[in-house]
Design a protein around this motif. Structure first.
Motif, PDB file in Angstrom:
ATOM      1  N   LEU A  58       0.528  -0.349   5.428  1.00  0.00           N
ATOM      2  CA  LEU A  58       0.349  -1.779   5.652  1.00  0.00           C
ATOM      3  C   LEU A  58       1.174  -2.241   6.847  1.00  0.00           C
ATOM      4  N   ALA A  59       2.433  -1.812   6.911  1.00  0.00           N
ATOM      5  CA  ALA A  59       3.294  -2.190   8.042  1.00  0.00           C
ATOM      6  C   ALA A  59       2.744  -1.642   9.359  1.00  0.00           C
ATOM      7  N   ILE A  60       2.281  -0.420   9.340  1.00  0.00           N
ATOM      8  CA  ILE A  60       1.729   0.192  10.555  1.00  0.00           C
ATOM      9  C   ILE A  60       0.504  -0.585  11.028  1.00  0.00           C
ATOM     10  N   ASN A  61      -0.362  -0.966  10.085  1.00  0.00           N
ATOM     11  CA  ASN A  61      -1.553  -1.727  10.460  1.00  0.00           C
ATOM     12  C   ASN A  61      -1.206  -3.124  10.960  1.00  0.00           C
ATOM     13  N   LEU A  62      -0.285  -3.803  10.268  1.00  0.00           N
ATOM     14  CA  LEU A  62       0.095  -5.159  10.674  1.00  0.00           C
ATOM     15  C   LEU A  62       0.792  -5.178  12.029  1.00  0.00           C
ATOM     16  N   LEU A  63       1.585  -4.140  12.298  1.00  0.00           N
ATOM     17  CA  LEU A  63       2.303  -4.057  13.575  1.00  0.00           C
ATOM     18  C   LEU A  63       1.489  -3.362  14.665  1.00  0.00           C
ATOM     19  N   SER A  64       0.260  -2.966  14.330  1.00  0.00           N
ATOM     20  CA  SER A  64      -0.646  -2.281  15.268  1.00  0.00           C
ATOM     21  C   SER A  64      -0.001  -1.064  15.906  1.00  0.00           C
ATOM     22  N   LEU A  65       0.748  -0.314  15.109  1.00  0.00           N
ATOM     23  CA  LEU A  65       1.355   0.917  15.599  1.00  0.00           C
ATOM     24  C   LEU A  65       0.333   2.045  15.555  1.00  0.00           C
TER      25      LEU A  65
END
Length: 192
Positions: free
Chosen positions: A156-163
């Motif tokens: 979720l964090a990776i998707n939200l931060l567009s990493l």
């Protein structure tokens, strides 16, 4: 062990044909249907085996539903069963894609079809979420739920931060974490 009856192959084929024909959204959307059919209705595999199959199918090349069908078919009738179940699950998609490619070049430009696919996308998201919750509920060990929660939060964090981090890297990290937890648990059990 004797020869498997023809009706078993017919049942494998028709069961996975139905899964392939009536499930939209790919492998994750198919997991609850495969589980309901193969575990609860047919009793071909157990819930624990389904969890293991799902993890293995996700960790190996190829679509998850095909890998699940292949495993279940193999468990029931070795290689002929694997081939029969796999053919059943892929045949509907293959025929539909061929028909779309041959006859409907601009299918998604038709407003009603485009609207229908938007609705299907929403339903697929719900099916995938339901599959994840179902798997989480069946995890018996607390550390497995912790690993799943951390992996979910990380994705979720990776998707939200567009990493740009591959899900394979996250799977390898989760596998390493699981192996470490197993080693710690085993060592703790040996000292007890």
């Amino acid at each position: 062990m004797g020869k498997k009856p023809v009706r078993l192959y017919v049942e494998l084929f028709l069961t996975f044909l139905k899964v392939g024909l009536f499930t939209f959204g790919g492998g994750y959307a198919m997991i609850p249907i495969i589980e309901h059919t193969c575990v609860e209705q047919k009793r071909w595999i157990t819930h624990d085996e389904m969890m293991d199959v799902t993890v293995m199918a996700e960790s190996t090349p190829g679509p998850i539903a095909i890998n699940c069908a292949t495993y279940v078919g193999y468990r029931q009738a070795k290689m002929p069963g694997a081939m029969t179940a796999t053919l059943g699950v892929v045949l509907p998609s293959m025929l539909i894609i061929m028909a779309v490619a041959l006859f409907l070049d601009n299918l998604l430009e038709i407003p009603i079809v485009a609207s229908a696919f938007k609705g299907i996308k929403l339903a697929v998201g719900v099916l995938i979420f339901d599959a994840g919750l179902g798997m989480l509920k069946k995890m018996k060990k607390p550390h497995a739920r912790v690993i799943a929660g951390i992996a979910c939060a990380a994705m979720l964090a990776i998707n939200l931060l567009s990493l740009r981090i591959s899900s394979i890297v996250l799977m390898l990290i989760a596998a390493a974490f699981g192996a470490i937890m197993y080693a710690v648990h085993k060592k703790g059990g040996a000292n007890a």
